[in-house]
Design a protein around this motif. Sequence first.
Motif, PDB file in Angstrom:
ATOM      1  N   LYS A 113       0.841  -1.207   0.000  1.00 59.12           N
ATOM      2  CA  LYS A 113       0.000   0.000   0.000  1.00 59.12           C
ATOM      3  C   LYS A 113       0.872   1.251   0.000  1.00 59.12           C
ATOM      4  N   PHE A 114       1.919   1.222   0.845  1.00 57.11           N
ATOM      5  CA  PHE A 114       2.811   2.378   0.905  1.00 57.11           C
ATOM      6  C   PHE A 114       3.560   2.553  -0.413  1.00 57.11           C
ATOM      7  N   ALA A 115       4.067   1.459  -0.955  1.00 60.42           N
ATOM      8  CA  ALA A 115       4.817   1.521  -2.217  1.00 60.42           C
ATOM      9  C   ALA A 115       3.948   2.081  -3.341  1.00 60.42           C
ATOM     10  N   GLU A 116       2.690   1.707  -3.358  1.00 58.75           N
ATOM     11  CA  GLU A 116       1.773   2.216  -4.389  1.00 58.75           C
ATOM     12  C   GLU A 116       1.436   3.689  -4.173  1.00 58.75           C
ATOM     13  N   ASP A 117       1.541   4.143  -2.943  1.00 60.28           N
ATOM     14  CA  ASP A 117       1.197   5.534  -2.631  1.00 60.28           C
ATOM     15  C   ASP A 117       2.359   6.496  -2.885  1.00 60.28           C
ATOM     16  N   PHE A 118       3.601   6.030  -2.800  1.00 57.48           N
ATOM     17  CA  PHE A 118       4.762   6.904  -2.973  1.00 57.48           C
ATOM     18  C   PHE A 118       4.703   7.740  -4.259  1.00 57.48           C
ATOM     19  N   PRO A 119       4.441   7.145  -5.426  1.00 56.77           N
ATOM     20  CA  PRO A 119       4.457   7.948  -6.660  1.00 56.77           C
ATOM     21  C   PRO A 119       3.382   9.031  -6.714  1.00 56.77           C
ATOM     22  N   LYS A 120       2.417   8.970  -5.825  1.00 53.83           N
ATOM     23  CA  LYS A 120       1.361   9.986  -5.802  1.00 53.83           C
ATOM     24  C   LYS A 120       1.841  11.302  -5.194  1.00 53.83           C
ATOM     25  N   TYR A 121       2.963  11.260  -4.452  1.00 56.24           N
ATOM     26  CA  TYR A 121       3.445  12.505  -3.858  1.00 56.24           C
ATOM     27  C   TYR A 121       4.933  12.770  -4.066  1.00 56.24           C
ATOM     28  N   THR A 122       5.702  11.778  -4.545  1.00 54.17           N
ATOM     29  CA  THR A 122       7.134  12.033  -4.725  1.00 54.17           C
ATOM     30  C   THR A 122       7.741  11.088  -5.759  1.00 54.17           C
ATOM     31  N   ASN A 123       8.850  11.521  -6.318  1.00 51.85           N
ATOM     32  CA  ASN A 123       9.640  10.642  -7.195  1.00 51.85           C
ATOM     33  C   ASN A 123      10.942  10.247  -6.494  1.00 51.85           C
ATOM     34  N   ILE A 124      10.973  10.421  -5.190  1.00 52.52           N
ATOM     35  CA  ILE A 124      12.153  10.132  -4.374  1.00 52.52           C
ATOM     36  C   ILE A 124      11.988   8.768  -3.714  1.00 52.52           C
ATOM     37  N   THR A 125      13.018   7.938  -3.800  1.00 49.20           N
ATOM     38  CA  THR A 125      13.024   6.684  -3.054  1.00 49.20           C
ATOM     39  C   THR A 125      13.399   7.018  -1.616  1.00 49.20           C
ATOM     40  N   PRO A 126      12.501   6.773  -0.669  1.00 47.52           N
ATOM     41  CA  PRO A 126      12.803   7.163   0.713  1.00 47.52           C
ATOM     42  C   PRO A 126      13.896   6.308   1.345  1.00 47.52           C
ATOM     43  N   GLU A 127      14.670   6.933   2.212  1.00 45.83           N
ATOM     44  CA  GLU A 127      15.674   6.239   3.014  1.00 45.83           C
ATOM     45  C   GLU A 127      15.078   6.064   4.406  1.00 45.83           C
ATOM     46  N   VAL A 128      15.265   4.903   5.008  1.00 45.83           N
ATOM     47  CA  VAL A 128      14.664   4.621   6.313  1.00 45.83           C
ATOM     48  C   VAL A 128      15.750   4.279   7.323  1.00 45.83           C
ATOM     49  N   GLN A 129      15.608   4.822   8.511  1.00 46.38           N
ATOM     50  CA  GLN A 129      16.499   4.471   9.616  1.00 46.38           C
ATOM     51  C   GLN A 129      15.648   4.190  10.846  1.00 46.38           C
ATOM     52  N   ILE A 130      15.939   3.090  11.515  1.00 46.55           N
ATOM     53  CA  ILE A 130      15.285   2.740  12.765  1.00 46.55           C
ATOM     54  C   ILE A 130      16.264   3.057  13.892  1.00 46.55           C
TER      55      ILE A 130
END
Length: 135
Positions: A113-130
């Motif tokens: 769901k998140f992956a499908e939503d990303f292109p709706k607001y950005t063309n940036i591949t997000p970086e994640v840190q926990i």
Amino acid sequence: MKTKIILVMVLITMLLGFQCNVKADPPFHKKGMIKVSIFYRNGPGKTFDWDYYLPKHIALVKKVYGKALKGVTIDKGLSGRSSAEGPIYLAICHLYFDSVAAYQDPLKENGKKFAEDFPKYTNITPEVQISEVIQ
């Protein structure tokens, strides 16, 4: 005239009284919590639609995680070290959880769901840190 002065004094007293009773919300994060930071790095041709992200994507995040999500903060990049430099990140989102599992378990089912939503607001591949909150 005397009535006006008294009225002004009463209003000032009321305003000061209300201000003294205003309390800030306690912070929703505390030592030992897990903070998941999602970074959207700036660069040539990079776009980020705040008008979609804030009301739609963040609403999706809150829906997916429900009560497991203890808090959210969102940073909008303004500049680098000086105001003449562009920001390193256009946006940074911080999600707070009690455990890594509280973040990862819902992601297993809802990552698509998140992956499908990303292109709706950005063309940036997000970086994640926990991270673990230590202070």
